[in-house]
Design an enzyme around this catalytic site. Structure first.
Site, PDB file in Angstrom:
ATOM      1  CD  GLU A   1       2.355   3.315   0.455  1.00  0.00           C
ATOM      2  OE1 GLU A   1       1.900   4.057   1.347  1.00  0.00           O
ATOM      3  OE2 GLU A   1       2.605   3.664  -0.690  1.00  0.00           O
TER       4      GLU A   1
ATOM      5  CB  CYS B   1       1.346   7.473   1.653  1.00  0.00           C
ATOM      6  SG  CYS B   1       2.661   7.301   0.437  1.00  0.00           S
TER       7      CYS B   1
HETATM    8  P1  NDP Z   1      -9.497   4.350  -1.067  1.00  0.00           P
HETATM    9  O1  NDP Z   1      -8.886   3.328  -0.203  1.00  0.00           O
HETATM   10  O2  NDP Z   1     -10.967   4.478  -1.063  1.00  0.00           O
HETATM   11  O3  NDP Z   1      -9.075   4.120  -2.595  1.00  0.00           O
HETATM   12  C1  NDP Z   1      -7.814   3.673  -2.999  1.00  0.00           C
HETATM   13  C2  NDP Z   1      -7.962   2.899  -4.292  1.00  0.00           C
HETATM   14  O4  NDP Z   1      -8.772   1.758  -4.053  1.00  0.00           O
HETATM   15  C3  NDP Z   1      -8.670   3.658  -5.389  1.00  0.00           C
HETATM   16  O5  NDP Z   1      -8.132   3.281  -6.628  1.00  0.00           O
HETATM   17  C4  NDP Z   1     -10.099   3.189  -5.268  1.00  0.00           C
HETATM   18  O6  NDP Z   1     -10.828   3.323  -6.456  1.00  0.00           O
HETATM   19  C5  NDP Z   1      -9.881   1.743  -4.941  1.00  0.00           C
HETATM   20  N1  NDP Z   1     -10.995   1.109  -4.283  1.00  0.00           N
HETATM   21  C6  NDP Z   1     -11.796   1.602  -3.328  1.00  0.00           C
HETATM   22  N2  NDP Z   1     -12.696   0.693  -2.946  1.00  0.00           N
HETATM   23  C7  NDP Z   1     -12.463  -0.399  -3.699  1.00  0.00           C
HETATM   24  C8  NDP Z   1     -13.083  -1.684  -3.794  1.00  0.00           C
HETATM   25  N3  NDP Z   1     -14.088  -2.011  -3.028  1.00  0.00           N
HETATM   26  N4  NDP Z   1     -12.586  -2.549  -4.691  1.00  0.00           N
HETATM   27  C9  NDP Z   1     -11.528  -2.236  -5.474  1.00  0.00           C
HETATM   28  N5  NDP Z   1     -10.933  -1.038  -5.422  1.00  0.00           N
HETATM   29  C10 NDP Z   1     -11.386  -0.136  -4.548  1.00  0.00           C
HETATM   30  O7  NDP Z   1      -8.820   5.670  -0.740  1.00  0.00           O
HETATM   31  P2  NDP Z   1      -9.232   7.111  -1.237  1.00  0.00           P
HETATM   32  O8  NDP Z   1      -8.524   7.298  -2.532  1.00  0.00           O
HETATM   33  O9  NDP Z   1     -10.668   7.372  -1.228  1.00  0.00           O
HETATM   34  O10 NDP Z   1      -8.587   7.906  -0.075  1.00  0.00           O
HETATM   35  C11 NDP Z   1      -9.160   7.784   1.220  1.00  0.00           C
HETATM   36  C12 NDP Z   1      -8.118   7.989   2.245  1.00  0.00           C
HETATM   37  O11 NDP Z   1      -7.093   7.019   2.113  1.00  0.00           O
HETATM   38  C13 NDP Z   1      -7.399   9.283   2.175  1.00  0.00           C
HETATM   39  O12 NDP Z   1      -8.131  10.318   2.708  1.00  0.00           O
HETATM   40  C14 NDP Z   1      -6.186   8.947   2.955  1.00  0.00           C
HETATM   41  O13 NDP Z   1      -6.489   8.998   4.309  1.00  0.00           O
HETATM   42  C15 NDP Z   1      -5.877   7.538   2.558  1.00  0.00           C
HETATM   43  N6  NDP Z   1      -4.904   7.458   1.472  1.00  0.00           N
HETATM   44  C16 NDP Z   1      -3.700   6.931   1.727  1.00  0.00           C
HETATM   45  C17 NDP Z   1      -2.766   6.872   0.731  1.00  0.00           C
HETATM   46  C18 NDP Z   1      -1.446   6.255   0.910  1.00  0.00           C
HETATM   47  O14 NDP Z   1      -0.637   6.348  -0.006  1.00  0.00           O
HETATM   48  N7  NDP Z   1      -1.133   5.626   1.977  1.00  0.00           N
HETATM   49  C19 NDP Z   1      -2.993   7.413  -0.585  1.00  0.00           C
HETATM   50  C20 NDP Z   1      -4.326   7.913  -0.753  1.00  0.00           C
HETATM   51  C21 NDP Z   1      -5.227   7.900   0.235  1.00  0.00           C
HETATM   52  P3  NDP Z   1     -11.864   4.533  -6.666  1.00  0.00           P
HETATM   53  O15 NDP Z   1     -11.061   5.773  -6.698  1.00  0.00           O
HETATM   54  O16 NDP Z   1     -12.491   4.219  -7.964  1.00  0.00           O
HETATM   55  O17 NDP Z   1     -12.802   4.483  -5.521  1.00  0.00           O
END
Ligand code: NDP
Length: 681
Positions: A255, A294
């Site tokens: 998602e 989201c």
């Molecule tokens: P990320 O995609 O970076 O992170 C989402 C989750 O994935 C977090 O728990 C993060 O952990 C984890 N993650 C990141 N990289 C890895 C990896 N290589 N291996 C395993 N897990 C990983 O999103 P962000 O939270 O940084 O948000 C960035 C952007 O994403 C936002 O600005 C927005 O545009 C979008 N977003 C969309 C959402 C939705 O519901 N559709 C919700 C939130 C964000 P960790 O925090 O430890 O890096």
């Protein structure tokens, strides 16, 4: 100094501080992640052994009850979570969406599980299909627990709901979870996991928590496991293309970010209530959780004729939104989750400005309200305008994950659909219209690009749960850019964590496998009427073949007089002769009632109530002179742990009923739902 702990293989792990996690409100350090490395191989193995064993020692009904007990416990302790949630920048309303919304999802799944899932650990997804002419060979589908672990990787914006909306269906499905919250707000998730553990409702191994990174976790997953992800499209791509995920065909549900629309239909003008509703919905979606949802509205599509009116009203409403520390009176919008996030959103706004005009925000005179807020992650609402939305890119591509949205004019409905589709797949769109014909035309065209469509008019507004709220019973997730995944949607979500398998065999074998009577299976006939048996004593396939009854004209006349149903097919000889049946026939409901008269055991007994019928079909007409006979067979038993109002334990029994005529043709077919007492203790 507070150090968050992971919960791995039944133990809390973490003493030494690693990364500081600042409050979004004032930058004060709320907690630290821990330095101690996690043994991911051990975590996965523990889930697959201890977790699976303990979860499958319970059945669907017992897990549903445990879910409810957990939700009740969490609800009693929610103030602990509210106190922490404040640091994520959330207002009280934002926290309620995350915390109470999460608990609500648990309650919903507990009750859906009790209503819709069987006892045992096999879901029979019928109907059974005969595969031969004489019903010796048939096929059906079953769903069974996968025997693996579910890894749930969540976003920072919903530290509680994000975990619980995935946990609830996974738990019901009997699959242990390894939860990895986004680090920035993981202190709220950690507190929620502690409460879940303390509730006593969580079997050992059912839930593990990772604070920090996932290390080599994905390398340890196997074919029976599942990964779900919420976050950015780029991380989704990286994780779903992990070599081990690909090589082992491990289901991966994503998602990701989504450029959701709100569309004002051409029939709505500023003097209509729907215009105000539209403005209110957009303002709410831009500012709740400071636009970090989201599902938030990112693109606002309005007829060119209304562009100015909409822009004026939005500017007026958005400029009234007071941002700052939610603890301060009058504050309506909190902070973004972190300074990093704030910098990301500002950078996205700069990129949007390359193809859009800025109508509101970014003037430099913004001051969040509250002490220390100058160190917080605050951003005022930004309204942009894209005058040429038929061009690719720009606001159709860039997601500014904050209180930011872009206005776009359109001229025709087809153009509105084409503009919405440039988002390449979204979670949700709101259509504000007064005209059912517009909804009827537009919604099917929009549906191909959306996971959910919310049609807003004055009637719906009285009870609407809003554009941005995914509901447990409705699907959440959208095609394409939105990740292509599906979450929630009632029991469908439980099925995502079960393996669906087609099964072929004789009806007798299928009944034994599914735990449900299948027509054609060997029945069990005894001297005892099945209605005289207590819930525990009844066996699936236990059956009664009744005596016969010949249907007379007097039956039809009496039933017509009693019910008032004098339909020509039963009473008009000439009309009936001209009909496809060529003669008068008995009322279907007479056949149903007569069958009850044949199979009911009238004396007081363990069958307490008949609460309905399912799957009723009248298959062959019953003319005067035909002779009917019924077969009543115990089809399904569900032990929901219920008691009668006076405290006596009882279970649900579903009976298969076949009514046949003298030629052995099926006349009527249905399931009867009853409550049956358990044996007195
Ligand atoms: P990320 O995609 O970076 O992170 C989402 C989750 O994935 C977090 O728990 C993060 O952990 C984890 N993650 C990141 N990289 C890895 C990896 N290589 N291996 C395993 N897990 C990983 O999103 P962000 O939270 O940084 O948000 C960035 C952007 O994403 C936002 O600005 C927005 O545009 C979008 N977003 C969309 C959402 C939705 O519901 N559709 C919700 C939130 C964000 P960790 O925090 O430890 O890096």
């Amino acid at each position: 100094m507070s150090v968050l702990k992971s919960f791995i293989a039944g133990e809390w792990l973490g003493e030494t501080p690693a990364r500081p996690l600042p409050s979004a409100i004032n930058g004060d350090i709320v907690a630290h992640t821990h330095q101690e490395p996690i043994d991911f191989a051990k975590a996965v193995e523990y889930g697959r052994t201890t977790g699976v064993k303990n979860l499958l020692a319970m059945d669907f009904q017992e897990r549903a009850l445990a879910l409810k007990a957990m939700a009740l416990y969490l609800q009693e302790h929610k103030q602990e979570l509210y106190a922490l949630s404040h640091h994520t920048g959330a207002t009280k309303r934002d926290s309620a969406i995350d915390i109470d919304g999460g608990f609500g999802t648990l309650f919903s799944y507990a009750s859906m599980g009790r209503r819709e899932l069987p006892s045992g650990n096999v879901v029979h997804e019928g109907p059974v299909m005969p595969l031969g002419k004489e019903n010796h060979f048939a096929g059906t589908h079953i769903l069974v627990p996968r025997g693996g672990v579910a890894v749930h990787i969540n976003a920072f914006n919903f530290p509680v709901w994000g975990m619980l909306e995935k946990f609830a269906p996974t738990f019901l499905a009997g699959m242990p979870c390894i939860v990895k919250p986004a680090t920035a707000t993981s202190y709220v998730t950690e507190a929620a996991v502690r409460l879940m553990q303390a509730s006593g409702a969580l079997p050992e191994g059912a839930l593990q928590l990772i604070i920090g990174g996932t290390g080599d976790l994905l390398d340890h997953l196997r074919e029976q496991d599942v990964v779900t992800f919420t976050g950015s499209a780029s991380t989704a791509l990286k994780l779903r293309s992990h070599p081990n995920i690909l090589a082992r065909s491990i289901p991966f549900n994503a998602e990701a970010d989504s450029l959701n629309c709100a569309i004002l239909a051409p029939d709505v003008t500023p003097d209509h209530e729907e215009f105000d509703l539209f403005i209110k919905e957009v303002v709410r979606e831009m500012t709740v959780k400071a636009g970090q949802k989201c599902t938030a509205v990112r693109r606002i599509l309005v007829p060119t004729a209304q562009l100015e009116a909409v822009a004026d009203r939005l500017k007026q409403q958005l400029s009234k939104v007071v941002a700052g520390d939610p603890a301060v009176d009058g504050v309506r919008m909190g902070a973004l989750a972190s300074l990093d996030q704030c910098a990301d959103v500002k950078a996205a706004i700069d990129r949007l400005k390359e193809s859009c005009e800025c109508l509101l925000g970014g003037t430099g005179d913004f001051q969040p309200l509250g002490d220390g807020c100058d160190r917080g992650a605050f951003l005022e609402p930004h309204l942009l305008l894209c005058r040429n939305p038929e061009q690719e890119g720009g606001a159709h591509d860039i997601e500014a994950f904050g209180p930011v949205a872009t206005l776009m004019p359109y001229d025709t409905l087809e153009q509105a659909v084409a503009i919405a589709a440039k988002g390449k797949g979204s979670l949700v769109t709101t259509l504000s219209t007064r005209d059912p014909a517009t909804a009827g035309q537009l919604v099917p065209m929009l549906a191909a690009y959306h996971g959910r469509l919310h049609v807003l008019d004055a009637q719906a507004a009285k009870e609407s749960t809003g554009h941005g709220s995914p509901l447990p019973m409705l699907k959440h997730g959208g095609p394409g850019r939105a990740g292509g995944g599906e979450e929630l949607g009632g029991i469908r979500a439980v099925c995502h964590y079960l393996q669906r398998t087609a099964v072929q065999g004789s009806p007798t074998m299928l009944a034994a496998i599914t735990g449900e009577y299948v027509r054609g299976a060997k029945v069990i006939e005894t001297e005892v009427h099945p209605f005289r048996r207590y819930f525990e004593d009844l066996q699936i396939n236990e059956s009664l073949l009744t005596h016969r009854r010949t249907v007379t004209e007097a039956d039809i006349v009496n039933f017509g007089c009693l019910s008032g149903d004098h339909f020509y097919m039963h009473f008009d000889e000439i009309a009936a002769r001209n009909s496809q049946f060529r003669e008068r026939i008995a009322h279907g409901y007479f056949v149903l009632s007569a069958a009850a008269g044949l199979f009911v055991s009238p004396g007081e007994g363990p069958v307490l109530a008949n609460y309905g019928l399912d799957n009723l079909r009248f298959i062959t007409p019953v003319p005067i002179g035909d002779t009917i006979q019924a077969r009543l067979t115990c089809k399904r038993k569900i032990d929901q742990g219920r008691t009668s109002p006076d405290g006596h334990p009882q279970g649900v029994v579903v009976w298969d009923v076949e009514v046949r005529n003298q030629k052995d043709e099926l006349v009527a077919s249905y399931d009867i739902l009853t409550l049956v007492a358990k044996r007195p203790q």
